[in-house]
Enzyme design. Sequence first.
Site, PDB file in Angstrom:
ATOM      1  CG  ASP A  11      -1.629  -1.316   1.421  1.00  0.00           C
ATOM      2  OD1 ASP A  11      -2.565  -1.566   0.655  1.00  0.00           O
ATOM      3  OD2 ASP A  11      -1.240  -2.098   2.312  1.00  0.00           O
TER       4      ASP A  11
ATOM      5  CD  GLU B  52      -1.017  -3.021  -7.292  1.00  0.00           C
ATOM      6  OE1 GLU B  52      -1.941  -3.663  -6.755  1.00  0.00           O
ATOM      7  OE2 GLU B  52      -1.166  -1.873  -7.751  1.00  0.00           O
TER       8      GLU B  52
HETATM    9  O1  TRH Z   1       4.561  -6.122   0.518  1.00  0.00           O
HETATM   10  P1  TRH Z   1       3.587  -6.645  -0.467  1.00  0.00           P
HETATM   11  O2  TRH Z   1       3.135  -8.001  -0.279  1.00  0.00           O
HETATM   12  O3  TRH Z   1       2.393  -5.682  -0.490  1.00  0.00           O
HETATM   13  C1  TRH Z   1       1.060  -5.794  -0.703  1.00  0.00           C
HETATM   14  C2  TRH Z   1       0.256  -5.684   0.528  1.00  0.00           C
HETATM   15  O4  TRH Z   1       0.122  -6.972   1.094  1.00  0.00           O
HETATM   16  C3  TRH Z   1      -1.059  -5.091   0.217  1.00  0.00           C
HETATM   17  O5  TRH Z   1      -1.957  -5.149   1.302  1.00  0.00           O
HETATM   18  C4  TRH Z   1      -1.660  -5.744  -0.988  1.00  0.00           C
HETATM   19  O6  TRH Z   1      -2.753  -5.019  -1.289  1.00  0.00           O
HETATM   20  C5  TRH Z   1      -0.693  -5.673  -2.141  1.00  0.00           C
HETATM   21  O7  TRH Z   1       0.512  -6.289  -1.794  1.00  0.00           O
HETATM   22  C6  TRH Z   1      -1.231  -6.321  -3.397  1.00  0.00           C
HETATM   23  O8  TRH Z   1       4.228  -6.562  -1.962  1.00  0.00           O
HETATM   24  P2  TRH Z   1       4.608  -5.387  -2.950  1.00  0.00           P
HETATM   25  O9  TRH Z   1       3.399  -4.705  -3.482  1.00  0.00           O
HETATM   26  O10 TRH Z   1       5.497  -5.971  -3.926  1.00  0.00           O
HETATM   27  O11 TRH Z   1       5.399  -4.332  -2.084  1.00  0.00           O
HETATM   28  C7  TRH Z   1       6.688  -4.580  -1.617  1.00  0.00           C
HETATM   29  C8  TRH Z   1       7.528  -3.332  -1.729  1.00  0.00           C
HETATM   30  O12 TRH Z   1       8.713  -3.484  -0.956  1.00  0.00           O
HETATM   31  C9  TRH Z   1       7.971  -3.027  -3.146  1.00  0.00           C
HETATM   32  O13 TRH Z   1       7.932  -1.629  -3.369  1.00  0.00           O
HETATM   33  C10 TRH Z   1       9.416  -3.478  -3.167  1.00  0.00           C
HETATM   34  C11 TRH Z   1       9.816  -3.124  -1.778  1.00  0.00           C
HETATM   35  N1  TRH Z   1      11.027  -3.767  -1.259  1.00  0.00           N
HETATM   36  C12 TRH Z   1      12.093  -2.975  -0.902  1.00  0.00           C
HETATM   37  O14 TRH Z   1      12.034  -1.748  -1.049  1.00  0.00           O
HETATM   38  N2  TRH Z   1      13.202  -3.563  -0.392  1.00  0.00           N
HETATM   39  C13 TRH Z   1      13.316  -4.901  -0.248  1.00  0.00           C
HETATM   40  O15 TRH Z   1      14.368  -5.389   0.205  1.00  0.00           O
HETATM   41  C14 TRH Z   1      12.206  -5.713  -0.649  1.00  0.00           C
HETATM   42  C15 TRH Z   1      12.310  -7.206  -0.499  1.00  0.00           C
HETATM   43  C16 TRH Z   1      11.070  -5.124  -1.130  1.00  0.00           C
END
Ligand code: TRH
Length: 392
Positions: free
Chosen positions: A11, A274
């Site tokens: 989010d 996402e």
């Molecule tokens: O964290 P997510 O699973 O996020 C979500 C939430 O669960 C939300 O409620 C749901 O609606 C949505 O998914 C579909 O996965 P996401 O979207 O990939 O977000 C992770 C973020 O973290 C992404 O911007 C990448 C970042 N990230 C870093 O900045 N550093 C890291 O080391 C890692 C592993 C990820």
Amino acid sequence: MFCRVVDNYGDAAVCWRLARELVARGAGAVRLWIDAPEVLHSLCPAVDVQAARQQVEGVEILRWDDAAIGTAPWRGASADIAVEGFGCGLPETYAEAMAVRRPKSLWITLEYLSAEPWVASHHGLPSPHPRLPLARYFFFPGFVAASGGLIREAGLDARRDAFLADPQARNLFWQARGFAAPAPDAFSVSLFGYENAGVNGLLNAWSVGTELVIAALPPGRLRPQVLAHFGRAAARDGDALKRGSLEVRLVPFLPQSDYDELLWACDWNFVRGEDSFVRAQWAARPLVWHIYPQAGQAHRAKLDAFLDHWCAGLAAEPAAALRRLWHAWNGMDAALGCEDGVGCDAAWVALAPHRPALASHARKWKKELDFARNLAEKLAQFCADRLESSAA
Ligand code: TRH
């Protein structure tokens, strides 16, 4: 922009990326209300978790809580456009201020990303407010021209190309996390996901092969299972866990921009949610998506809709192998009535001969997406058109 963190990082990640992108494109001043600045801090360490109000990378960030809402500077002075992240709602007082504002302000409900066919017909539809005379619209990100597009900053490709052209940059990336760069003939993979019954099979397949596999594992929901696989109760960032041909590297949680470098540095990327899912596509590498599980298995249709898009134009065999691995990784196996009842180990082994075809298809897919207009640009245009017609 209003953001409530439901869980994990997505989010905050999407709202933060969009906020910065709107500023960078000169779309106007952006104020981001977020109820969990500590999540933003993980993505962007410059964010001060204590500050009620701060300016970072051109975005004004405010802690969104009830007290702040009562004394908010926008009382009676709402913005031209309010973006509601993922149906989080807007504060009642804010919505009321929007309703009496002249010129009228616009309410955008930013929805979840999906490749499902209905997105094209739902994107941009009005969503009348039940009580207030407000112009409110759905805005759906997506992969097709009729959707809201995908967030991508200008200069991303140049940043990626410069990183890939510079072996020293790759060395520095790994060294900064306490590791040497993988040998050129090693297969490197990043592993970001939720808890996953399939991970043992995958780790087994990687540890008994003939090629060295380097798996970079950030902290998070998958890590305890991987540690358990190695019989470890605890470990620290910087540790390496080895078995046979597999080396799992425990990398720290990286700032969002450094996470891109991890995606570029690896041959394959396991991603989730996402935002990491989209970034892996911009990395032009093959990916395996751990989709966010939804009630009633609704995520299965969403996963298959994306696979249908991604695999278009790909030969039948690599497409089937990839589909089988994605299904296995997401627990969409025979037990759930899905046709692909294989585990991740068998799926990975079956996919191995198709890796070159999948790598070249990932580059092709990314080129196809290059033609899709940027979400921030589309959002700015969408709003400008609506504001203009309401003023006329
Ligand atoms: O964290 P997510 O699973 O996020 C979500 C939430 O669960 C939300 O409620 C749901 O609606 C949505 O998914 C579909 O996965 P996401 O979207 O990939 O977000 C992770 C973020 O973290 C992404 O911007 C990448 C970042 N990230 C870093 O900045 N550093 C890291 O080391 C890692 C592993 C990820």
